[in-house]
Design a protein around this motif. Structure first.
Motif, PDB file in Angstrom:
ATOM      1  N   LEU A 143       2.309 -15.567   9.508  1.00  0.00           N
ATOM      2  CA  LEU A 143       0.982 -16.177   9.551  1.00  0.00           C
ATOM      3  C   LEU A 143       0.226 -15.834  10.820  1.00  0.00           C
ATOM      4  CD1 LEU A 143       1.673 -19.779   8.178  1.00  0.00           C
ATOM      5  CD2 LEU A 143       0.782 -17.805   6.948  1.00  0.00           C
ATOM      6  N   THR A 144       0.896 -15.384  11.849  1.00  0.00           N
ATOM      7  CA  THR A 144       0.225 -15.104  13.124  1.00  0.00           C
ATOM      8  C   THR A 144      -0.570 -13.849  13.114  1.00  0.00           C
ATOM      9  OG1 THR A 144       2.220 -14.057  14.005  1.00  0.00           O
ATOM     10  CG2 THR A 144       1.826 -16.377  14.536  1.00  0.00           C
ATOM     11  N   ARG A 194     -13.264 -19.348   1.627  1.00  0.00           N
ATOM     12  CA  ARG A 194     -12.149 -20.109   1.052  1.00  0.00           C
ATOM     13  C   ARG A 194     -11.412 -20.811   2.180  1.00  0.00           C
ATOM     14  NH1 ARG A 194      -8.688 -16.120  -2.428  1.00  0.00           N
ATOM     15  NH2 ARG A 194      -7.718 -18.073  -3.058  1.00  0.00           N
ATOM     16  N   ILE A 195     -11.306 -22.153   2.093  1.00  0.00           N
ATOM     17  CA  ILE A 195     -10.659 -22.890   3.177  1.00  0.00           C
ATOM     18  C   ILE A 195      -9.624 -23.881   2.662  1.00  0.00           C
ATOM     19  CG2 ILE A 195     -12.722 -22.694   4.627  1.00  0.00           C
ATOM     20  CD1 ILE A 195     -13.106 -25.726   4.287  1.00  0.00           C
ATOM     21  N   ILE A 196      -8.689 -24.167   3.552  1.00  0.00           N
ATOM     22  CA  ILE A 196      -7.819 -25.335   3.441  1.00  0.00           C
ATOM     23  C   ILE A 196      -8.261 -26.236   4.579  1.00  0.00           C
ATOM     24  CG2 ILE A 196      -5.485 -26.251   3.663  1.00  0.00           C
ATOM     25  CD1 ILE A 196      -4.456 -23.528   2.652  1.00  0.00           C
ATOM     26  N   ILE A 208       1.418 -22.329   3.907  1.00  0.00           N
ATOM     27  CA  ILE A 208       2.137 -21.045   3.975  1.00  0.00           C
ATOM     28  C   ILE A 208       1.920 -20.243   2.697  1.00  0.00           C
ATOM     29  CG2 ILE A 208       4.432 -19.978   4.033  1.00  0.00           C
ATOM     30  CD1 ILE A 208       5.275 -22.332   5.902  1.00  0.00           C
ATOM     31  N   ARG A 209       2.174 -20.870   1.565  1.00  0.00           N
ATOM     32  CA  ARG A 209       2.078 -20.153   0.283  1.00  0.00           C
ATOM     33  C   ARG A 209       0.658 -19.650   0.019  1.00  0.00           C
ATOM     34  NH1 ARG A 209       3.295 -24.049  -2.963  1.00  0.00           N
ATOM     35  NH2 ARG A 209       1.185 -24.433  -3.673  1.00  0.00           N
ATOM     36  N   THR A 210      -0.329 -20.489   0.253  1.00  0.00           N
ATOM     37  CA  THR A 210      -1.713 -20.108  -0.039  1.00  0.00           C
ATOM     38  C   THR A 210      -2.165 -18.956   0.857  1.00  0.00           C
ATOM     39  OG1 THR A 210      -2.174 -22.385  -0.714  1.00  0.00           O
ATOM     40  CG2 THR A 210      -4.072 -20.973  -0.289  1.00  0.00           C
ATOM     41  N   VAL A 211      -1.848 -19.029   2.135  1.00  0.00           N
ATOM     42  CA  VAL A 211      -2.256 -17.972   3.066  1.00  0.00           C
ATOM     43  C   VAL A 211      -1.537 -16.653   2.749  1.00  0.00           C
ATOM     44  CG1 VAL A 211      -2.232 -17.246   5.490  1.00  0.00           C
ATOM     45  CG2 VAL A 211      -2.964 -19.567   4.885  1.00  0.00           C
ATOM     46  N   LEU A 212      -0.234 -16.722   2.487  1.00  0.00           N
ATOM     47  CA  LEU A 212       0.507 -15.489   2.191  1.00  0.00           C
ATOM     48  C   LEU A 212       0.106 -14.878   0.855  1.00  0.00           C
ATOM     49  CD1 LEU A 212       4.112 -16.258   3.494  1.00  0.00           C
ATOM     50  CD2 LEU A 212       2.295 -14.931   4.608  1.00  0.00           C
ATOM     51  N   ASP A 213      -0.220 -15.706  -0.116  1.00  0.00           N
ATOM     52  CA  ASP A 213      -0.637 -15.202  -1.434  1.00  0.00           C
ATOM     53  C   ASP A 213      -2.051 -14.629  -1.425  1.00  0.00           C
ATOM     54  OD1 ASP A 213       1.809 -15.957  -2.450  1.00  0.00           O
ATOM     55  OD2 ASP A 213       1.047 -17.688  -3.579  1.00  0.00           O
ATOM     56  N   ASN A 214      -2.816 -14.911  -0.393  1.00  0.00           N
ATOM     57  CA  ASN A 214      -4.219 -14.474  -0.300  1.00  0.00           C
ATOM     58  C   ASN A 214      -4.489 -13.908   1.089  1.00  0.00           C
ATOM     59  OD1 ASN A 214      -5.382 -15.802  -2.937  1.00  0.00           O
ATOM     60  ND2 ASN A 214      -4.136 -17.369  -1.949  1.00  0.00           N
ATOM     61  N   PRO A 215      -3.877 -12.783   1.445  1.00  0.00           N
ATOM     62  CA  PRO A 215      -3.990 -12.273   2.812  1.00  0.00           C
ATOM     63  C   PRO A 215      -5.448 -12.052   3.247  1.00  0.00           C
ATOM     64  CG  PRO A 215      -2.565 -10.859   1.461  1.00  0.00           C
ATOM     65  CD  PRO A 215      -3.115 -11.920   0.576  1.00  0.00           C
ATOM     66  N   GLY A 216      -5.778 -12.617   4.407  1.00  0.00           N
ATOM     67  CA  GLY A 216      -7.099 -12.433   4.980  1.00  0.00           C
ATOM     68  C   GLY A 216      -8.216 -13.190   4.294  1.00  0.00           C
ATOM     69  N   GLU A 217      -7.903 -14.016   3.298  1.00  0.00           N
ATOM     70  CA  GLU A 217      -8.951 -14.696   2.525  1.00  0.00           C
ATOM     71  C   GLU A 217      -9.079 -16.188   2.807  1.00  0.00           C
ATOM     72  OE1 GLU A 217      -8.595 -13.934  -1.663  1.00  0.00           O
ATOM     73  OE2 GLU A 217      -8.057 -11.835  -1.327  1.00  0.00           O
ATOM     74  N   ILE A 218      -8.076 -16.780   3.441  1.00  0.00           N
ATOM     75  CA  ILE A 218      -8.042 -18.230   3.621  1.00  0.00           C
ATOM     76  C   ILE A 218      -8.244 -18.570   5.092  1.00  0.00           C
ATOM     77  CG2 ILE A 218      -6.669 -20.344   3.342  1.00  0.00           C
ATOM     78  CD1 ILE A 218      -7.335 -18.958   0.674  1.00  0.00           C
ATOM     79  N   THR A 219      -9.106 -19.553   5.346  1.00  0.00           N
ATOM     80  CA  THR A 219      -9.286 -20.092   6.691  1.00  0.00           C
ATOM     81  C   THR A 219      -8.728 -21.509   6.705  1.00  0.00           C
ATOM     82  OG1 THR A 219     -11.299 -18.791   7.030  1.00  0.00           O
ATOM     83  CG2 THR A 219     -10.973 -20.695   8.481  1.00  0.00           C
ATOM     84  N   LEU A 220      -7.845 -21.778   7.652  1.00  0.00           N
ATOM     85  CA  LEU A 220      -7.325 -23.127   7.830  1.00  0.00           C
ATOM     86  C   LEU A 220      -8.203 -23.831   8.852  1.00  0.00           C
ATOM     87  CD1 LEU A 220      -5.163 -25.319   7.347  1.00  0.00           C
ATOM     88  CD2 LEU A 220      -3.834 -24.235   9.200  1.00  0.00           C
ATOM     89  N   VAL A 221      -8.840 -24.933   8.433  1.00  0.00           N
ATOM     90  CA  VAL A 221      -9.707 -25.715   9.305  1.00  0.00           C
ATOM     91  C   VAL A 221      -8.982 -27.014   9.617  1.00  0.00           C
ATOM     92  CG1 VAL A 221     -11.946 -26.860   9.532  1.00  0.00           C
ATOM     93  CG2 VAL A 221     -11.764 -24.705   8.247  1.00  0.00           C
ATOM     94  N   THR A 222      -8.644 -27.220  10.890  1.00  0.00           N
ATOM     95  CA  THR A 222      -7.940 -28.430  11.301  1.00  0.00           C
ATOM     96  C   THR A 222      -8.906 -29.333  12.060  1.00  0.00           C
ATOM     97  OG1 THR A 222      -7.169 -27.387  13.334  1.00  0.00           O
ATOM     98  CG2 THR A 222      -5.705 -27.269  11.444  1.00  0.00           C
TER      99      THR A 222
END
Length: 153
Positions: A152-153, A3-5, A121-135
């Motif tokens: 988030l850190t 799962r990514i943003i 912020i909301r997506t990562v906090l609502d899904n702990p450990g499940e989201i990868t942010l790809v920049t």
């Protein structure tokens, strides 16, 4: 399934990243967030992403506009230039440069409401450990998210 943003500035490599992520059956693209960078102003960046997703048949993926400039260092006029070396290019290529980075066509749909940083912020906090942010562009949205939400850190 990963799962990514995807956080992009809509230059050529970013367009390919959006297409790859949207088409990959092993990726759930939670959202695409935009940041000003190589493609010019935030409206241009966001419109390119919206049009790219429409071409891919993926209008179901939310697109959130984000930072229109870096946290420090550049004026709005500098950030809205399609490339930071525009003056040197103009001197070298003259009128041919006017065709560089034309405005994106108006997309079929608007950007999804909500600032990119808030969505990250909301997506990562609502899904702990499940989201990868790809920049793939400037990391301004990621930096702002980290500054606003230390968890988030």
């Amino acid at each position: 399934m990963q799962r990514i943003i995807l956080d992009v500035d809509s230059a050529g490599d970013d367009i390919l990243a959006v297409l790859f992520a949207a088409a990959n059956p092993n990726i759930k693209l939670e959202a695409v967030t935009t940041v000003t960078g190589a493609a010019g102003p935030i409206e241009q960046v966001t419109n390119v992403v919206l049009n790219t997703l429409s071409l891919a048949g993926r209008d179901d993926i939310p697109v959130h506009a984000g930072a229109w400039r870096p946290i420090v260092g550049n004026s709005k006029a500098d950030m809205e230039a399609p490339a930071h070396f525009e003056k040197r290019l103009t001197a070298r290529f003259g009128d041919r440069l006017k065709k560089f980075n034309p405005p994106a066509p108006k997309p079929k749909r608007p950007a999804t409401p909500g600032h990119a940083v808030d969505v990250i912020i909301r997506t990562v906090l609502d899904n702990p450990g499940e989201i990868t942010l790809v920049t793939t562009g400037p990391t301004t949205n990621a930096a702002m998210a980290l500054l606003q939400e230390p968890r988030l850190t």
